[in-house]
Design a protein around this motif. Structure first.
Motif, PDB file in Angstrom:
ATOM      1  N   VAL A  53       0.862  -1.175   0.000  1.00 46.14           N
ATOM      2  CA  VAL A  53       0.000   0.000   0.000  1.00 46.14           C
ATOM      3  C   VAL A  53       0.901   1.229   0.000  1.00 46.14           C
ATOM      4  CG1 VAL A  53      -1.728   1.315   1.295  1.00 46.14           C
ATOM      5  CG2 VAL A  53      -1.861  -1.182   1.240  1.00 46.14           C
ATOM      6  N   GLU A  54       0.866   1.964  -1.101  1.00 43.69           N
ATOM      7  CA  GLU A  54       1.655   3.187  -1.205  1.00 43.69           C
ATOM      8  C   GLU A  54       1.040   4.290  -0.354  1.00 43.69           C
ATOM      9  OE1 GLU A  54       4.600   3.531  -2.763  1.00 43.69           O
ATOM     10  OE2 GLU A  54       4.468   1.402  -3.249  1.00 43.69           O
ATOM     11  N   HIS A  55      -0.282   4.367  -0.382  1.00 52.21           N
ATOM     12  CA  HIS A  55      -1.004   5.404   0.369  1.00 52.21           C
ATOM     13  C   HIS A  55      -2.458   4.969   0.503  1.00 52.21           C
ATOM     14  CE1 HIS A  55      -2.234   9.433   1.652  1.00 52.21           C
ATOM     15  NE2 HIS A  55      -3.261   9.299   0.825  1.00 52.21           N
ATOM     16  N   ALA A  56      -2.987   5.107   1.709  1.00 59.28           N
ATOM     17  CA  ALA A  56      -4.407   4.829   1.937  1.00 59.28           C
ATOM     18  C   ALA A  56      -4.994   5.915   2.817  1.00 59.28           C
ATOM     19  CB  ALA A  56      -4.594   3.463   2.602  1.00 59.28           C
ATOM     20  N   GLU A  57      -6.244   6.221   2.577  1.00 56.94           N
ATOM     21  CA  GLU A  57      -7.000   7.175   3.392  1.00 56.94           C
ATOM     22  C   GLU A  57      -8.250   6.483   3.895  1.00 56.94           C
ATOM     23  OE1 GLU A  57      -7.774  10.489   0.815  1.00 56.94           O
ATOM     24  OE2 GLU A  57      -5.642  10.738   0.365  1.00 56.94           O
ATOM     25  N   LEU A  58      -8.418   6.476   5.215  1.00 63.00           N
ATOM     26  CA  LEU A  58      -9.598   5.891   5.838  1.00 63.00           C
ATOM     27  C   LEU A  58     -10.320   6.988   6.601  1.00 63.00           C
ATOM     28  CD1 LEU A  58      -8.080   2.584   7.266  1.00 63.00           C
ATOM     29  CD2 LEU A  58      -9.069   2.980   5.004  1.00 63.00           C
ATOM     30  N   LEU A  59     -11.586   7.152   6.342  1.00 62.35           N
ATOM     31  CA  LEU A  59     -12.386   8.187   6.997  1.00 62.35           C
ATOM     32  C   LEU A  59     -12.983   7.663   8.292  1.00 62.35           C
ATOM     33  CD1 LEU A  59     -14.357   9.425   3.857  1.00 62.35           C
ATOM     34  CD2 LEU A  59     -12.269  10.404   4.834  1.00 62.35           C
ATOM     35  N   TRP A  60     -12.881   8.453   9.358  1.00 61.15           N
ATOM     36  CA  TRP A  60     -13.573   8.159  10.609  1.00 61.15           C
ATOM     37  C   TRP A  60     -14.979   8.741  10.428  1.00 61.15           C
ATOM     38  CZ3 TRP A  60     -14.021   5.050  14.321  1.00 61.15           C
ATOM     39  CH2 TRP A  60     -14.597   5.385  15.550  1.00 61.15           C
ATOM     40  N   PRO A  61     -16.031   7.951  10.568  1.00 54.35           N
ATOM     41  CA  PRO A  61     -17.373   8.430  10.241  1.00 54.35           C
ATOM     42  C   PRO A  61     -17.828   9.629  11.063  1.00 54.35           C
ATOM     43  CG  PRO A  61     -17.456   6.183  11.101  1.00 54.35           C
ATOM     44  CD  PRO A  61     -16.019   6.571  10.998  1.00 54.35           C
ATOM     45  N   HIS A  62     -17.100   9.970  12.115  1.00 50.77           N
ATOM     46  CA  HIS A  62     -17.492  11.078  12.983  1.00 50.77           C
ATOM     47  C   HIS A  62     -16.579  12.288  12.788  1.00 50.77           C
ATOM     48  CE1 HIS A  62     -20.024   8.010  14.586  1.00 50.77           C
ATOM     49  NE2 HIS A  62     -18.956   7.273  14.831  1.00 50.77           N
ATOM     50  N   GLY A  63     -15.780  12.282  11.709  1.00 50.19           N
ATOM     51  CA  GLY A  63     -14.906  13.404  11.373  1.00 50.19           C
ATOM     52  C   GLY A  63     -13.449  13.005  11.312  1.00 50.19           C
ATOM     53  N   GLY A  64     -12.748  13.523  10.320  1.00 53.73           N
ATOM     54  CA  GLY A  64     -11.324  13.244  10.178  1.00 53.73           C
ATOM     55  C   GLY A  64     -11.059  11.855   9.641  1.00 53.73           C
ATOM     56  N   GLY A  65      -9.856  11.377   9.883  1.00 50.82           N
ATOM     57  CA  GLY A  65      -9.471  10.065   9.402  1.00 50.82           C
ATOM     58  C   GLY A  65      -8.011   9.794   9.648  1.00 50.82           C
ATOM     59  N   VAL A  66      -7.517   8.724   9.061  1.00 46.80           N
ATOM     60  CA  VAL A  66      -6.107   8.361   9.147  1.00 46.80           C
ATOM     61  C   VAL A  66      -5.590   8.054   7.748  1.00 46.80           C
ATOM     62  CG1 VAL A  66      -6.227   7.441  11.499  1.00 46.80           C
ATOM     63  CG2 VAL A  66      -6.531   5.898   9.575  1.00 46.80           C
ATOM     64  N   MET A  67      -4.298   8.264   7.582  1.00 45.05           N
ATOM     65  CA  MET A  67      -3.618   7.844   6.365  1.00 45.05           C
ATOM     66  C   MET A  67      -2.615   6.770   6.770  1.00 45.05           C
ATOM     67  SD  MET A  67      -3.061  11.357   4.229  1.00 45.05           S
ATOM     68  CE  MET A  67      -2.685  12.475   5.574  1.00 45.05           C
ATOM     69  N   LEU A  68      -2.392   5.821   5.888  1.00 45.81           N
ATOM     70  CA  LEU A  68      -1.442   4.762   6.212  1.00 45.81           C
ATOM     71  C   LEU A  68      -0.832   4.192   4.948  1.00 45.81           C
ATOM     72  CD1 LEU A  68      -2.775   1.612   5.801  1.00 45.81           C
ATOM     73  CD2 LEU A  68      -4.280   2.581   7.524  1.00 45.81           C
ATOM     74  N   GLY A  69       0.244   3.453   5.148  1.00 45.86           N
ATOM     75  CA  GLY A  69       0.916   2.791   4.042  1.00 45.86           C
ATOM     76  C   GLY A  69       1.726   1.621   4.549  1.00 45.86           C
ATOM     77  N   SER A  70       2.294   0.887   3.614  1.00 46.94           N
ATOM     78  CA  SER A  70       3.105  -0.285   3.944  1.00 46.94           C
ATOM     79  C   SER A  70       4.517   0.121   4.333  1.00 46.94           C
ATOM     80  CB  SER A  70       3.193  -1.215   2.731  1.00 46.94           C
ATOM     81  OG  SER A  70       1.934  -1.744   2.409  1.00 46.94           O
ATOM     82  N   ALA A  71       5.066  -0.571   5.290  1.00 49.37           N
ATOM     83  CA  ALA A  71       6.479  -0.424   5.637  1.00 49.37           C
ATOM     84  C   ALA A  71       7.300  -1.097   4.545  1.00 49.37           C
ATOM     85  CB  ALA A  71       6.759  -1.068   6.983  1.00 49.37           C
ATOM     86  N   GLY A  72       8.575  -0.737   4.479  1.00 51.49           N
ATOM     87  CA  GLY A  72       9.467  -1.380   3.527  1.00 51.49           C
ATOM     88  C   GLY A  72       9.514  -0.696   2.175  1.00 51.49           C
ATOM     89  N   ARG A  73       8.988   0.511   2.090  1.00 58.14           N
ATOM     90  CA  ARG A  73       9.006   1.263   0.837  1.00 58.14           C
ATOM     91  C   ARG A  73      10.092   2.328   0.851  1.00 58.14           C
ATOM     92  NH1 ARG A  73       4.625   4.420   0.634  1.00 58.14           N
ATOM     93  NH2 ARG A  73       4.351   4.199   2.862  1.00 58.14           N
ATOM     94  N   GLY A  74      10.937   2.320   1.879  1.00 61.78           N
ATOM     95  CA  GLY A  74      11.987   3.325   1.985  1.00 61.78           C
ATOM     96  C   GLY A  74      11.508   4.638   2.578  1.00 61.78           C
ATOM     97  N   SER A  75      10.367   4.615   3.220  1.00 62.02           N
ATOM     98  CA  SER A  75       9.811   5.817   3.842  1.00 62.02           C
ATOM     99  C   SER A  75      10.523   6.113   5.158  1.00 62.02           C
ATOM    100  CB  SER A  75       8.313   5.604   4.108  1.00 62.02           C
ATOM    101  OG  SER A  75       7.817   6.563   5.012  1.00 62.02           O
ATOM    102  N   PRO A  76      10.642   7.394   5.530  1.00 60.07           N
ATOM    103  CA  PRO A  76      11.206   7.727   6.837  1.00 60.07           C
ATOM    104  C   PRO A  76      10.365   7.169   7.987  1.00 60.07           C
ATOM    105  CG  PRO A  76      11.007   9.704   5.474  1.00 60.07           C
ATOM    106  CD  PRO A  76      10.351   8.588   4.731  1.00 60.07           C
ATOM    107  N   LEU A  77       9.120   6.786   7.701  1.00 56.40           N
ATOM    108  CA  LEU A  77       8.259   6.223   8.739  1.00 56.40           C
ATOM    109  C   LEU A  77       8.471   4.724   8.938  1.00 56.40           C
ATOM    110  CD1 LEU A  77       4.890   8.062   7.947  1.00 56.40           C
ATOM    111  CD2 LEU A  77       6.599   8.633   9.669  1.00 56.40           C
ATOM    112  N   ASP A  78       9.232   4.067   8.055  1.00 57.68           N
ATOM    113  CA  ASP A  78       9.454   2.626   8.164  1.00 57.68           C
ATOM    114  C   ASP A  78       9.888   2.174   9.561  1.00 57.68           C
ATOM    115  OD1 ASP A  78       8.634   2.112   5.601  1.00 57.68           O
ATOM    116  OD2 ASP A  78      10.628   1.665   4.807  1.00 57.68           O
ATOM    117  N   PRO A  79      10.838   2.875  10.216  1.00 60.48           N
ATOM    118  CA  PRO A  79      11.254   2.418  11.550  1.00 60.48           C
ATOM    119  C   PRO A  79      10.133   2.489  12.593  1.00 60.48           C
ATOM    120  CG  PRO A  79      12.851   3.954  10.644  1.00 60.48           C
ATOM    121  CD  PRO A  79      11.652   3.991   9.738  1.00 60.48           C
ATOM    122  N   HIS A  80       9.054   3.173  12.275  1.00 68.48           N
ATOM    123  CA  HIS A  80       7.952   3.330  13.222  1.00 68.48           C
ATOM    124  C   HIS A  80       6.744   2.469  12.861  1.00 68.48           C
ATOM    125  CE1 HIS A  80      10.252   6.638  14.817  1.00 68.48           C
ATOM    126  NE2 HIS A  80      10.370   7.101  13.592  1.00 68.48           N
TER     127      HIS A  80
END
Length: 151
Positions: A53-80
């Motif tokens: 998953v390069e990029h995903a957006e999930l909506l919280w039905p009560h406002g806002g949401g989260v974005m997420l992706g797969s680790a192992g793509r060389g992102s600075p977020l991989d260690p987290h």
């Protein structure tokens, strides 16, 4: 350094959907299945091929949401990957209770990909929230409650 507190009359208008936590998962496709199927997020966009998953957006039905992706793509977020704590505001105690029951049911599921674990039992807090905290199958903590910070 000074600590400044703003009253509702001096604080600029705040958009309810202006903050979107970004998470990285070792198995983002499974995380999406859990977040949609158990916590009630709505899949808005998922980009990627196969299990990645390069990029995903999930909506919280009560406002806002989260974005997420797969680790192992060389992102600075991989260690987290598979780490974090997100608070979800529910509109009322009945919604919290329903989600709590869904999380408990997921804990008994045969498929480990959908098993969550309650880490803070359902309770009423001194500050007025009715809520609980669970840990998703990958390790991210999700606190769900009725407390809405003042604007």
């Amino acid at each position: 350094m000074t600590n400044t507190t703003h009253s509702a009359t001096t604080t600029p208008a705040v958009l309810a959907d202006a903050v979107w936590p970004c998470l990285t998962y070792s198995d983002a496709r499974a995380a999406i299945r859990f977040l949609v199927g158990t916590l009630g997020f709505v899949e808005s966009a998922v980009y990627g091929e196969g299990e990645s998953v390069e990029h995903a957006e999930l909506l919280w039905p009560h406002g806002g949401g989260v974005m997420l992706g797969s680790a192992g793509r060389g992102s600075p977020l991989d260690p987290h990957a598979d780490a974090g704590n997100v608070y979800l505001i529910a509109p009322d105690p009945a919604t919290v209770d329903t989600l709590y029951e869904k999380v408990l049911a997921s804990a008994r599921a045969e498929d480990p990909v959908v098993r969550a674990r309650v880490t803070v039992e359902l309770c009423d807090e001194d500050y007025g929230s009715h809520g609980f905290t669970c840990r998703d199958p990958h390790g991210v903590y999700w606190s769900i409650g009725t407390y809405r910070p003042p604007r």
